[in-house]
Scaffold this motif. Structure first.
Motif, PDB file in Angstrom:
ATOM      1  N   HIS A  61       0.858  -1.180   0.000  1.00  0.00           N
ATOM      2  CA  HIS A  61       0.000   0.000   0.000  1.00  0.00           C
ATOM      3  C   HIS A  61       0.897   1.233   0.000  1.00  0.00           C
ATOM      4  O   HIS A  61       1.506   1.580   1.005  1.00  0.00           O
ATOM      5  CB  HIS A  61      -0.905  -0.007   1.239  1.00  0.00           C
ATOM      6  N   LYS A  63       2.323   5.160  -0.333  1.00  0.00           N
ATOM      7  CA  LYS A  63       1.978   6.420   0.327  1.00  0.00           C
ATOM      8  C   LYS A  63       0.920   7.178  -0.456  1.00  0.00           C
ATOM      9  O   LYS A  63       0.063   7.861   0.119  1.00  0.00           O
ATOM     10  CB  LYS A  63       3.242   7.274   0.486  1.00  0.00           C
ATOM     11  N   GLY A  65      -1.586   5.978  -1.855  1.00  0.00           N
ATOM     12  CA  GLY A  65      -2.866   5.303  -1.740  1.00  0.00           C
ATOM     13  C   GLY A  65      -2.994   4.151  -2.718  1.00  0.00           C
ATOM     14  O   GLY A  65      -3.912   3.337  -2.603  1.00  0.00           O
ATOM     15  N   ASP A  82       7.313   6.965   7.139  1.00  0.00           N
ATOM     16  CA  ASP A  82       5.944   6.697   6.711  1.00  0.00           C
ATOM     17  C   ASP A  82       5.517   5.283   7.109  1.00  0.00           C
ATOM     18  O   ASP A  82       6.351   4.428   7.412  1.00  0.00           O
ATOM     19  CB  ASP A  82       5.823   6.857   5.190  1.00  0.00           C
ATOM     20  N   GLY A 121      -7.657   6.560   1.081  1.00  0.00           N
ATOM     21  CA  GLY A 121      -7.474   7.607   2.089  1.00  0.00           C
ATOM     22  C   GLY A 121      -8.655   8.536   2.225  1.00  0.00           C
ATOM     23  O   GLY A 121      -8.497   9.683   2.660  1.00  0.00           O
TER      24      GLY A 121
END
Length: 234
Positions: A61, A63, A65, A82, A121
């Motif tokens: 997954h 950053k 999305g 992250d 997100g």
């Protein structure tokens, strides 16, 4: 439960470990720690206890999305800054789809709308929408979304309306706050005659009498009717 994994010398946690979240098909996550800054798909699957690794699809997954599959020998860099999130799902071929242009892959034919929103997100204020042939299909969060069609589905995110429109008695529209209502509340809102029973009308036209203590989360386009108690004429 948190699992601490050292790929070289057994299980321990150290100051140099990278924290990784690994999710399953139900979006339930466990946290593991690995010492390597770069992991392969096989290492992720083994950290999740999924063997043989060839039977599982590993998805990273990103950053942004987006979701991308990771082959057993393919590597991915981990970050201390992250969230390092992966999914390990039993399956074979993946279904591709897009959400607001974000590329997604999933090895099963169905996902719930809230799960797709999670990947993209999106918050509670957004609805997942499928645009096709000029007709929008708006999904509630609990709706099951079919990804296994012949084409590649493309979804949009739209600001969620605070109200929904429902129909009572065949043609009377009510605009109500989007929430769960008890049977008694709906009877009062619709002005159902005293003593009558409230019915929820399904998409197939079948009437289902609502229980007196029932609670129902209303959706756009729901239809309701009512009927007198059995033995009482209308």
């Amino acid at each position: 439960m948190e699992t601490l994994v050292d790929n070289d010398s057994g299980c321990h946690s150290g100051p140099t470990a990278f924290e990784v979240e690994i999710g399953d098909r139900n979006f339930e996550f466990e946290r593991v720690e690995v010492d390597d800054a770069v992991v392969t798909g096989a290492q992720v699957a083994m950290a999740a206890g999924k063997l043989p690794v060839e039977d599982f699809v590993v998805l990273k997954h990103l950053k942004s999305g987006e979701l991308e599959s990771l082959r057993p020998t393919e590597s991915a860099e981990l970050s201390r800054k992250d969230t390092n999130r992966f999914f390990v799902i039993k399956g074979g071929d993946v279904n591709r789809f897009f959400v607001e242009g974000l590329s997604m892959e999933w090895p099963r034919a169905k996902l719930l709308a809230w799960q797709i929103k999670f990947l993209a997100g999106a918050g509670e204020d957004k609805s997942l929408v499928l645009e096709r042939d000029g007709v929008d299909q708006v999904f509630d969060d609990a709706d099951e979304v079919d990804l296994g069609g012949n084409g590649t589905e493309r979804f949009k995110l739209r600001k969620r309306r605070k109200t929904v429109t429902v129909i009572y008695g065949g043609d009377i529209e009510f605009e109500l706050e989007r929430r769960a209502y008890t049977t008694a509340e709906l009877i009062a809102v619709f002005g159902v005659p005293e003593g009558y029973r409230l019915d929820l009308i399904g998409a197939d036209g079948v009437f289902r009498e609502m229980a007196p203590d029932e609670s129902l989360k209303i959706r756009d386009g729901m239809e309701f009717g009512s009927h007198p108690p059995i033995g009482q004429s209308s």
